[in-house]
Design an enzyme around this catalytic site. Structure first.
Site, PDB file in Angstrom:
ATOM      1  N   HIS A  59      50.452 -37.472 -16.929  1.00  0.00           N
ATOM      2  CA  HIS A  59      49.219 -37.683 -16.190  1.00  0.00           C
ATOM      3  C   HIS A  59      48.172 -38.425 -17.011  1.00  0.00           C
ATOM      4  CE1 HIS A  59      46.781 -36.801 -12.606  1.00  0.00           C
ATOM      5  NE2 HIS A  59      45.774 -36.937 -13.434  1.00  0.00           N
ATOM      6  N   ASP A  61      44.712 -41.192 -16.324  1.00  0.00           N
ATOM      7  CA  ASP A  61      43.838 -41.751 -15.284  1.00  0.00           C
ATOM      8  C   ASP A  61      43.303 -43.140 -15.569  1.00  0.00           C
ATOM      9  OD1 ASP A  61      43.074 -38.483 -14.705  1.00  0.00           O
ATOM     10  OD2 ASP A  61      43.442 -39.849 -13.023  1.00  0.00           O
ATOM     11  N   GLU A 159      47.730 -38.348  -6.900  1.00  0.00           N
ATOM     12  CA  GLU A 159      46.957 -37.118  -7.131  1.00  0.00           C
ATOM     13  C   GLU A 159      46.012 -36.887  -5.953  1.00  0.00           C
ATOM     14  OE1 GLU A 159      44.646 -34.754 -10.628  1.00  0.00           O
ATOM     15  OE2 GLU A 159      44.439 -36.943 -10.612  1.00  0.00           O
ATOM     16  N   HIS A 186      43.885 -32.067  -4.700  1.00  0.00           N
ATOM     17  CA  HIS A 186      43.040 -32.189  -5.878  1.00  0.00           C
ATOM     18  C   HIS A 186      42.107 -30.988  -5.814  1.00  0.00           C
ATOM     19  CE1 HIS A 186      39.943 -33.812  -8.622  1.00  0.00           C
ATOM     20  NE2 HIS A 186      41.042 -33.932  -9.307  1.00  0.00           N
ATOM     21  N   HIS A 227      46.190 -28.361  -9.874  1.00  0.00           N
ATOM     22  CA  HIS A 227      45.065 -28.358  -8.935  1.00  0.00           C
ATOM     23  C   HIS A 227      45.225 -27.463  -7.700  1.00  0.00           C
ATOM     24  CE1 HIS A 227      42.473 -31.459 -10.706  1.00  0.00           C
ATOM     25  NE2 HIS A 227      43.565 -32.130 -10.988  1.00  0.00           N
ATOM     26  N   ASP A 360      46.048 -35.970 -19.337  1.00  0.00           N
ATOM     27  CA  ASP A 360      44.828 -36.242 -18.571  1.00  0.00           C
ATOM     28  C   ASP A 360      43.903 -37.227 -19.309  1.00  0.00           C
ATOM     29  OD1 ASP A 360      42.765 -33.961 -16.498  1.00  0.00           O
ATOM     30  OD2 ASP A 360      43.433 -36.031 -16.225  1.00  0.00           O
TER      31      ASP A 360
HETATM   32 ZN   LIG Z   1      43.776 -33.961 -12.235  1.00  0.00          ZN
END
Ligand SMILES: [Zn+2]
Length: 433
Positions: A59, A61, A159, A186, A227, A360
């Site tokens: 994961h 972003d 996501e 989420h 999440h 993340d």
């Molecule tokens: Zn997340």
């Protein structure tokens, strides 16, 4: 703008809306824990393991910046973002899951699926622009091929289940476009699954939510329970015929956040054959930061309310003022050991075959000392060696566990009896009751 992901309903949530891209420039946390001198022999061994291992991060972003700021991932972003191609290589990364994060505002304003389509295109264009460094990948075989070719496998995970706009047809189309996992919610509960950080509406998964999970199993898309609420996670573990993943979640026993996974659910991952990928964010891994964050929220509430009232029509200025307030009230720094403790704990509770890496990066405003960006991944290998982990077990955590689960999900899809798309499940949540 996407950092709103992390801090639903907290002070930091407000700040993130507007200013987080400046996070990398945020002043260092109040006090930096000093790192003991490095054992060079052990470090050399760590680098050797990193070079040989399949290293999967499930994961990241950075795609939101590539999409919204036209950030070119081949250009260094040291000091601004946590990720660029040079540091991915330095970190010994084999495969990265680019997060196709769909903000909850798209539920309100519409366009969730369109947003996903746009973001998917940015991954493809990055791979086209850097064919010697990045390679689009859709399977365990592709990831192994990338390793052989010394390239980074680019994979994608959606996501926020609201991206499919309540349609199994859209779900299948996203699979055809290369999406290999979907985070069912989420921080917002959607029309078919409850989130960890929003009101519950479905007591976990609705009937349609169960259809979504079955269809994901059938087509070979990994079901991601980061999440989601505990009840949704439990429903998924009851239902899924393929290994389940948590693409970026940590252990609630060590840091009491609803966003983290409690021990009783961690144990069920072992039975399911699933994998929990540890999230690096201090607010999810460090109990001192969790406590300090709560204390800060309470302490600054009056000032925040005043700023909100003052700048209610100037959201940009509001963000900047809130950011100044946070910078003047930093949280304590998190030592790398706090992160490694989560690998330890999940390996102890769920088993060494059920833990992995879900950073993340570029989805959080701060990171532990010694894990400031993606180039620092070998520090995990080094710290695990220091704690006595074997090379085999370290490779499991770095990526072999994820590869095992992904391969099993591929087999489940290949052996599924229902061959035709939508066979027995062409449902869509009908708006017209
Ligand atoms: Zn997340």
């Amino acid at each position: 703008m996407h950092f709103r992901k992390v801090f639903s309903l907290s002070l930091a949530c407000l700040v993130t809306l507007f200013t987080i891209r400046a996070a990398a420039q945020q002043p260092a946390a109040s006090s930096q824990p000093s790192a003991p001198p490095r054992d060079e022999r052990l470090w050399k061994k760590a680098l050797d393991i990193q070079r040989k291992a399949i290293v999967v991060d499930t994961h990241n972003d950075i795609l939101s910046m590539m999409t919204d700021d036209s950030y070119d991932i081949g250009v260094s972003s040291v000091g601004k973002y946590h990720t660029d191609i040079a540091r991915m290589k330095q970190g010994g990364l084999t495969a990265e899951f680019f997060s196709v994060y769909i903000d909850r505002t798209y539920v309100r304003d519409g366009g969730s699926a369109r947003r996903a389509l746009d973001m998917i295109d940015y991954v493809y264009s990055a791979a086209e622009r850097y064919p010697n460094d990045l390679m689009m990948a859709y399977s365990t075989a592709d990831i192994r091929r990338a390793k052989k070719q010394n390239k980074i496998a680019a994979l994608m995970g959606i996501e926020g289940g609201h991206a499919i706009e309540d349609s199994l047809m859209a779900l299948r189309d996203f699979y055809r476009l290369g999406i290999r996992y979907m985070t069912l919610t989420h921080n917002n509960t959607n029309n078919w699954a409850d989130s960890c950080c929003d009101e519950a509406k479905h007591n976990g998964l609705s009937d349609f939510g169960k259809e979504v999970v079955r269809e994901m199993n059938r087509i070979g898309m990994l079901v991601d329970v980061s999440h989601v609420s505990d009840k949704t996670m439990s429903d998924v573990l009851d239902l899924s015929t393929a290994p389940v993943i948590a693409s970026h979640s940590s252990a609630r026993a060590l840091a009491d956040r609803t966003r983290n996974i409690p021990d009783d659910l961690l144990r069920r991952f072992a039975k399911n054959g699933g994998v929990v990928m540890v999230n690096f964010y201090p607010g999810f891994i460090d109990k001192n930061v969790v406590a300090a964050s709560k204390e800060r929220d309470d302490r600054l509430k009056a000032q925040v309310d005043e700023l909100r009232a003052t700048y209610k029509d100037d959201s940009k200025r509001l963000g900047e003022e809130l950011n100044k307030l946070l910078a003047a009230n930093p949280l304590p720094a998190t030592p790398l050991s706090a992160l490694i403790d989560h690998f330890d704990h999940i390996a102890k509770i769920a088993g060494i075959d059920h833990v992995g890496i879900g950073s993340d990066f570029d989805g959080v405003p701060s990171l532990p000392v010694g894990m400031e960006d993606i180039s620092k991944l070998p520090n995990i290998t080094y710290e695990l060696l220091k704690r006595g982990y074997s090379e085999t077990d370290i490779k499991k955590i770095l990526g072999d566990n994820f590869m095992r689960a992904f391969a099993q999900a591929e087999r489940v899809a290949q052996t599924s009896s229902k061959r035709l798309s939508g066979d027995g499940s062409v449902k869509r949540i009908s708006q017209k009751k």
